[in-house]
Design a protein around this motif. Structure first.
Motif, PDB file in Angstrom:
ATOM      1  N   UNK A 125      -9.970   3.252  -0.106  1.00 32.47           N
ATOM      2  CA  UNK A 125      -9.375   3.503  -1.419  1.00 32.47           C
ATOM      3  C   UNK A 125      -7.941   2.986  -1.479  1.00 32.47           C
ATOM      4  N   UNK A 126      -7.531   2.607  -2.672  1.00 35.92           N
ATOM      5  CA  UNK A 126      -6.128   2.380  -2.984  1.00 35.92           C
ATOM      6  C   UNK A 126      -5.630   3.586  -3.769  1.00 35.92           C
ATOM      7  N   UNK A 127      -4.409   3.998  -3.496  1.00 32.14           N
ATOM      8  CA  UNK A 127      -3.768   5.005  -4.333  1.00 32.14           C
ATOM      9  C   UNK A 127      -3.131   4.266  -5.515  1.00 32.14           C
ATOM     10  N   UNK A 128      -3.579   4.615  -6.729  1.00 33.32           N
ATOM     11  CA  UNK A 128      -3.012   3.961  -7.915  1.00 33.32           C
ATOM     12  C   UNK A 128      -1.719   4.668  -8.304  1.00 33.32           C
ATOM     13  N   UNK A 160      -6.038   2.578   2.057  1.00 36.91           N
ATOM     14  CA  UNK A 160      -5.597   1.343   2.706  1.00 36.91           C
ATOM     15  C   UNK A 160      -4.378   0.723   2.036  1.00 36.91           C
ATOM     16  N   UNK A 161      -4.027   1.191   0.835  1.00 37.48           N
ATOM     17  CA  UNK A 161      -2.876   0.585   0.174  1.00 37.48           C
ATOM     18  C   UNK A 161      -2.588   1.201  -1.176  1.00 37.48           C
ATOM     19  N   UNK A 162      -1.713   0.542  -1.926  1.00 37.12           N
ATOM     20  CA  UNK A 162      -1.312   1.009  -3.257  1.00 37.12           C
ATOM     21  C   UNK A 162      -1.759  -0.003  -4.306  1.00 37.12           C
ATOM     22  N   UNK A 163      -2.053   0.511  -5.492  1.00 32.76           N
ATOM     23  CA  UNK A 163      -2.472  -0.328  -6.612  1.00 32.76           C
ATOM     24  C   UNK A 163      -1.603  -0.006  -7.821  1.00 32.76           C
ATOM     25  N   UNK A 164      -1.313  -1.011  -8.639  1.00 30.07           N
ATOM     26  CA  UNK A 164      -0.606  -0.719  -9.896  1.00 30.07           C
ATOM     27  C   UNK A 164      -1.012  -1.677 -11.001  1.00 30.07           C
ATOM     28  N   UNK A 165      -0.779  -1.209 -12.220  1.00 32.94           N
ATOM     29  CA  UNK A 165      -0.882  -1.992 -13.453  1.00 32.94           C
ATOM     30  C   UNK A 165       0.489  -1.869 -14.097  1.00 32.94           C
ATOM     31  N   UNK A 188       1.588   1.545   4.545  1.00 32.56           N
ATOM     32  CA  UNK A 188       0.329   1.023   4.002  1.00 32.56           C
ATOM     33  C   UNK A 188       0.392  -0.501   3.915  1.00 32.56           C
ATOM     34  N   UNK A 189      -0.675  -1.181   4.356  1.00 32.97           N
ATOM     35  CA  UNK A 189      -0.640  -2.634   4.464  1.00 32.97           C
ATOM     36  C   UNK A 189      -1.165  -3.415   3.273  1.00 32.97           C
ATOM     37  N   UNK A 190      -1.920  -2.769   2.375  1.00 32.80           N
ATOM     38  CA  UNK A 190      -2.594  -3.523   1.321  1.00 32.80           C
ATOM     39  C   UNK A 190      -1.970  -3.247  -0.051  1.00 32.80           C
ATOM     40  N   UNK A 191      -1.945  -4.278  -0.892  1.00 39.31           N
ATOM     41  CA  UNK A 191      -1.362  -4.158  -2.237  1.00 39.31           C
ATOM     42  C   UNK A 191      -2.302  -4.757  -3.267  1.00 39.31           C
TER      43      UNK A 191
END
Ligand SMILES: *Cc1c(COP(=O)(O)O)cnc(C)c1O
Length: 222
Positions: A125-128, A160-165, A188-191
């Motif tokens: 999962x990404x944390x948004x 695994x990482x963070x997500x944004x809009x 966290x390594x993924x964007x």
């Protein structure tokens, strides 16, 4: 160049490679997610035939209606959920998706944890993050990131990482840079950031997952 030879997937991959070259990054470190929401199987098939295997959908029900049939022919497809998820759809989401980008609150986190345990399936999962602190947007507040990461650990959810809009109609670069900084601060390594209009900028600022719909499929009808 004539339109008959124009291949959008090829063109996007060329642009990804160009951005990676400028940024001094390996193109293999940037995953293209073809956002196929609202697109029919007939629109998706050419991309599958060209070798694209990673797709993004924003609704559980739409993915359930469209993908099982396509997956019988292309079993190595990976489906990413990029849209808001209701807790009561968590089990269905865990069943059909290979990655979830919209984890953003404790109630959903608990529902996903339970679903993953019951299905013995671990879905990355990404944390948004609501990076522009916009009232109407999904995503957690920046201040809530550490507590949500701790709760995810308790539930054995692999974040695994963070997500944004980022907010619309403003230069996105500062928001991408902030998301990258927050990911680094939390180990966290993924964007997951960057869409049709701004993926070049996102790659310069460290995006590992870019979510592209319009530039691959054309304008959405809605
Ligand atoms: C629709 C959507 C995209 C793709 O947007 P385009 O501008 O069509 O590339 C990316 N991310 C999310 C979360 C979306 O809902």
């Amino acid at each position: 160049m004539t339109d008959a030879t124009f291949d959008p997937l090829n063109e996007i991959n060329r642009q990804i490679a160009a951005s990676c070259k400028i940024a001094g990054r390996n193109p293999d470190a940037v995953q293209l997610i073809a956002v196929s929401k609202t697109r029919s199987a007939d629109e998706i098939l050419p991309l599958l035939k060209s070798g694209q295997r990673v797709f993004g959908e924003n609704r559980v029900q739409e993915a359930e209606a469209k993908w099982p049939a396509l997956k019988t022919e292309f079993p190595d497809v990976q489906l990413h959920l990029i849209g808001q998820l209701q807790s009561n759809k968590a089990a269905e989401a865990v069943a059909i998706f290979d990655c979830i980008h919209s984890l953003d609150r404790l109630s959903l986190l608990k529902a996903l944890g339970k679903a993953m345990r019951e299905q013995a399936k671990s879905v990355p999962c990404f944390l948004q993050v609501n990076i522009g602190a916009e009232e109407q947007k999904g995503g957690c507040a920046i201040a809530d990131i550490p507590a949500l990461l701790a709760a995810a650990k308790d539930e054995s959810i692999p974040v695994i990482g963070l997500m944004c809009l980022p907010p619309a109609d403003i230069e996105p670069a500062p928001f991408f840079a902030l998301l990258a900084e927050l990911a680094a601060r939390n180990g966290l390594g993924q964007l997951s950031m960057g869409m049709s209009d701004d993926f070049g900028t996102a790659i310069m600022l460290g995006a590992t997952h870019i979510r592209i719909g319009t530039a691959l499929f054309g304008k959405r009808a809605v």
